[in-house]
Design a protein around this motif. Sequence first.
Motif, PDB file in Angstrom:
ATOM      1  N   PRO A 311      64.987  53.528  39.177  1.00 61.89           N
ATOM      2  CA  PRO A 311      66.136  52.747  38.714  1.00 61.89           C
ATOM      3  C   PRO A 311      65.884  51.255  38.935  1.00 61.89           C
ATOM      4  CG  PRO A 311      66.873  54.599  40.037  1.00 61.89           C
ATOM      5  CD  PRO A 311      65.385  54.529  40.202  1.00 61.89           C
ATOM      6  N   THR A 312      66.198  50.458  37.934  1.00 64.54           N
ATOM      7  CA  THR A 312      65.986  49.010  38.051  1.00 64.54           C
ATOM      8  C   THR A 312      66.806  48.429  39.192  1.00 64.54           C
ATOM      9  OG1 THR A 312      65.504  48.868  35.687  1.00 64.54           O
ATOM     10  CG2 THR A 312      66.121  46.829  36.781  1.00 64.54           C
ATOM     11  N   GLU A 313      67.953  49.023  39.468  1.00 64.62           N
ATOM     12  CA  GLU A 313      68.804  48.528  40.569  1.00 64.62           C
ATOM     13  C   GLU A 313      68.161  48.732  41.940  1.00 64.62           C
ATOM     14  OE1 GLU A 313      73.284  49.119  38.692  1.00 64.62           O
ATOM     15  OE2 GLU A 313      72.547  50.477  40.226  1.00 64.62           O
ATOM     16  N   SER A 314      67.138  49.582  41.999  1.00 65.22           N
ATOM     17  CA  SER A 314      66.513  49.841  43.297  1.00 65.22           C
ATOM     18  C   SER A 314      65.504  48.774  43.687  1.00 65.22           C
ATOM     19  CB  SER A 314      65.809  51.205  43.269  1.00 65.22           C
ATOM     20  OG  SER A 314      64.696  51.164  42.386  1.00 65.22           O
ATOM     21  N   LEU A 315      65.142  47.880  42.781  1.00 65.96           N
ATOM     22  CA  LEU A 315      64.092  46.896  43.041  1.00 65.96           C
ATOM     23  C   LEU A 315      64.620  45.736  43.858  1.00 65.96           C
ATOM     24  CD1 LEU A 315      62.400  46.806  39.525  1.00 65.96           C
ATOM     25  CD2 LEU A 315      61.538  47.906  41.594  1.00 65.96           C
ATOM     26  N   LEU A 316      63.883  45.439  44.936  1.00 65.93           N
ATOM     27  CA  LEU A 316      64.167  44.270  45.755  1.00 65.93           C
ATOM     28  C   LEU A 316      63.427  43.063  45.191  1.00 65.93           C
ATOM     29  CD1 LEU A 316      63.631  45.941  49.249  1.00 65.93           C
ATOM     30  CD2 LEU A 316      65.827  45.474  48.173  1.00 65.93           C
ATOM     31  N   GLU A 317      63.723  41.909  45.751  1.00 62.97           N
ATOM     32  CA  GLU A 317      63.016  40.702  45.343  1.00 62.97           C
ATOM     33  C   GLU A 317      61.525  40.856  45.638  1.00 62.97           C
ATOM     34  OE1 GLU A 317      63.200  35.861  46.078  1.00 62.97           O
ATOM     35  OE2 GLU A 317      64.635  37.196  47.066  1.00 62.97           O
ATOM     36  N   GLY A 318      60.705  40.454  44.688  1.00 59.90           N
ATOM     37  CA  GLY A 318      59.270  40.598  44.872  1.00 59.90           C
ATOM     38  C   GLY A 318      58.729  41.927  44.384  1.00 59.90           C
ATOM     39  N   GLY A 319      59.549  42.720  43.671  1.00 56.18           N
ATOM     40  CA  GLY A 319      59.073  43.987  43.135  1.00 56.18           C
ATOM     41  C   GLY A 319      58.832  45.036  44.196  1.00 56.18           C
ATOM     42  N   LYS A 320      59.761  45.159  45.156  1.00 55.61           N
ATOM     43  CA  LYS A 320      59.632  46.137  46.230  1.00 55.61           C
ATOM     44  C   LYS A 320      60.799  47.116  46.179  1.00 55.61           C
ATOM     45  CE  LYS A 320      57.348  42.848  49.354  1.00 55.61           C
ATOM     46  NZ  LYS A 320      57.434  42.170  50.667  1.00 55.61           N
ATOM     47  N   VAL A 321      60.590  48.289  46.778  1.00 60.02           N
ATOM     48  CA  VAL A 321      61.649  49.283  46.941  1.00 60.02           C
ATOM     49  C   VAL A 321      61.663  49.742  48.391  1.00 60.02           C
ATOM     50  CG1 VAL A 321      61.502  50.079  44.550  1.00 60.02           C
ATOM     51  CG2 VAL A 321      60.133  51.208  46.313  1.00 60.02           C
ATOM     52  N   LEU A 322      62.782  50.354  48.775  1.00 56.58           N
ATOM     53  CA  LEU A 322      62.884  50.958  50.107  1.00 56.58           C
ATOM     54  C   LEU A 322      62.578  52.446  49.976  1.00 56.58           C
ATOM     55  CD1 LEU A 322      66.094  49.176  51.470  1.00 56.58           C
ATOM     56  CD2 LEU A 322      63.712  48.741  52.124  1.00 56.58           C
ATOM     57  N   ARG A 323      61.393  52.837  50.451  1.00 53.16           N
ATOM     58  CA  ARG A 323      60.942  54.232  50.338  1.00 53.16           C
ATOM     59  C   ARG A 323      61.270  54.978  51.627  1.00 53.16           C
ATOM     60  NH1 ARG A 323      56.383  56.877  51.849  1.00 53.16           N
ATOM     61  NH2 ARG A 323      55.399  54.934  52.508  1.00 53.16           N
ATOM     62  N   TYR A 324      61.719  56.192  51.474  1.00 51.95           N
ATOM     63  CA  TYR A 324      62.099  57.030  52.624  1.00 51.95           C
ATOM     64  C   TYR A 324      60.879  57.789  53.129  1.00 51.95           C
ATOM     65  CZ  TYR A 324      64.299  60.854  55.208  1.00 51.95           C
ATOM     66  OH  TYR A 324      64.641  61.762  56.170  1.00 51.95           O
ATOM     67  N   ASP A 325      60.696  57.695  54.453  1.00 53.39           N
ATOM     68  CA  ASP A 325      59.601  58.425  55.118  1.00 53.39           C
ATOM     69  C   ASP A 325      60.214  59.637  55.804  1.00 53.39           C
ATOM     70  OD1 ASP A 325      57.471  59.402  56.505  1.00 53.39           O
ATOM     71  OD2 ASP A 325      56.898  57.492  57.432  1.00 53.39           O
ATOM     72  N   PRO A 326      60.019  60.841  55.256  1.00 59.20           N
ATOM     73  CA  PRO A 326      60.660  62.026  55.840  1.00 59.20           C
ATOM     74  C   PRO A 326      60.110  62.396  57.215  1.00 59.20           C
ATOM     75  CG  PRO A 326      59.138  62.670  54.111  1.00 59.20           C
ATOM     76  CD  PRO A 326      59.196  61.187  54.076  1.00 59.20           C
ATOM     77  N   SER A 327      58.957  61.868  57.591  1.00 62.26           N
ATOM     78  CA  SER A 327      58.356  62.225  58.886  1.00 62.26           C
ATOM     79  C   SER A 327      59.117  61.625  60.059  1.00 62.26           C
ATOM     80  CB  SER A 327      56.893  61.790  58.926  1.00 62.26           C
ATOM     81  OG  SER A 327      56.789  60.367  58.866  1.00 62.26           O
ATOM     82  N   ASN A 328      59.756  60.472  59.834  1.00 60.49           N
ATOM     83  CA  ASN A 328      60.474  59.846  60.950  1.00 60.49           C
ATOM     84  C   ASN A 328      61.871  59.338  60.569  1.00 60.49           C
ATOM     85  OD1 ASN A 328      59.936  57.569  59.441  1.00 60.49           O
ATOM     86  ND2 ASN A 328      58.242  56.893  60.742  1.00 60.49           N
ATOM     87  N   GLY A 329      62.263  59.526  59.268  1.00 56.70           N
ATOM     88  CA  GLY A 329      63.598  59.120  58.849  1.00 56.70           C
ATOM     89  C   GLY A 329      63.761  57.638  58.647  1.00 56.70           C
ATOM     90  N   HIS A 330      62.667  56.891  58.602  1.00 54.11           N
ATOM     91  CA  HIS A 330      62.742  55.445  58.423  1.00 54.11           C
ATOM     92  C   HIS A 330      62.600  55.066  56.945  1.00 54.11           C
ATOM     93  CE1 HIS A 330      62.029  55.486  62.735  1.00 54.11           C
ATOM     94  NE2 HIS A 330      62.332  54.186  62.767  1.00 54.11           N
ATOM     95  N   LEU A 331      63.128  53.878  56.621  1.00 55.56           N
ATOM     96  CA  LEU A 331      62.894  53.256  55.328  1.00 55.56           C
ATOM     97  C   LEU A 331      61.788  52.225  55.462  1.00 55.56           C
ATOM     98  CD1 LEU A 331      66.546  52.607  54.036  1.00 55.56           C
ATOM     99  CD2 LEU A 331      65.006  54.467  53.379  1.00 55.56           C
ATOM    100  N   HIS A 332      60.928  52.177  54.472  1.00 58.09           N
ATOM    101  CA  HIS A 332      59.832  51.216  54.496  1.00 58.09           C
ATOM    102  C   HIS A 332      59.789  50.491  53.157  1.00 58.09           C
ATOM    103  CE1 HIS A 332      58.266  52.790  58.254  1.00 58.09           C
ATOM    104  NE2 HIS A 332      58.337  54.024  57.752  1.00 58.09           N
TER     105      HIS A 332
END
Length: 384
Positions: A311-332
């Motif tokens: 989704p275009t709304e998911s893009l942060l400044e600089g062409g980044k997204v917050l991806r979910y890491d299921p191994s530790n529950g963190h966003l990266h």
Amino acid sequence: MRKLLIIIPIFVPLMLLAGFWVRPDPIPVQLVEVANGAVETLVANTRAGTVKACRRAHLSFKTGGQVSELLIHAGQRVQAGDVLMRLRQDDLEARVEEARARLDAQRNLREQSCSQASQDQRDLQRLDRLAERKLAAQDVLDQSATRARLSQLLCSSGEAKIREAEASLDLQRAQLDQATLRAPFAGIVAEINGELGEVVTPSPPGIPTPAAVDLIDDQCLYVEAPIDEVDAALVRPGMPVRITLDAFRGRSFEGRVSRIAPFVRELEKQARTVDIEVKFERVPRDLMLLSGYSADVEILLAQRKQALRVPTESLLEGGKVLRYDPSNGHLHEQKVEIGLANWRWSEVKGGLAAGDRIIPSLEHEGLVDGSVVSPSGESAERAP
């Protein structure tokens, strides 16, 4: 006592290392899975467009008069050439008959004068033969020749008078025809301004008045819509278009760019637009499209039917997204290479794989790189 004080500083770091330190509660979030789908590059209108008829005629009488026949009603479908309305015509019909009678009279006069010219020519020929044999005087021969020439001139002038009478008859017929309003094409009557027995007058110069009949060709419709001047250079006639109408929410119609205006419209100094016209490809028979409906258009510049997208709304400044890491529950934060994009979807050319889960939009406050989250419907996962 001193031994206890020594044990406490040592025990606290051991507790931290052992995972006994309690971290903040995970933030519940909705995630979206990165998957394949259609991605398009679009140009959309800046303001609402309008559905218009390819042909629309505001019909009025050229002359004034009293309405003697009203043969239609609003909403009626008519064919090309059908009579819609007539003015009182008895005086005009009388003038036509008068012009026709004058034409008949001129034809009779011409026939008489041409017959006389033919007779005078035969007399001249006889006298000429007699003069050759010295049996006719020269003055008699000259008089006969003069009569023959005058008769021929009268015959020729009769032809001119006939053409004059024919032109007069055509004029009177045209004036009679102007008292009859006919449909120039097949369509539907949108509006009537005039009643039986009412006197109508033509519009004075510079003072517009309502047309007697408003006729619309509803079988051929198009959309006129403004696009930003910056996007105008990207659009070409023939490009495919998706049309949506407020009157039929949830449905879209196919169309193609048929015309691009050759000038920029300056309604506001900071909002200059170029009008485009889009013709419908196919309109379902179960729909009745009305001229004047508001419409939006999306011009398809490029398309990939199967591309990895987010989704275009998911893009942060600089062409980044917050991806979910299921191994530790963190966003990266994850850098993403973007290809085709529009307001809804953006193509992913690198940085993510199918099946990755990301934050779909930036509406949730407080989410940053390293945030601990709990996907909705799942229990929170603790870091080891």
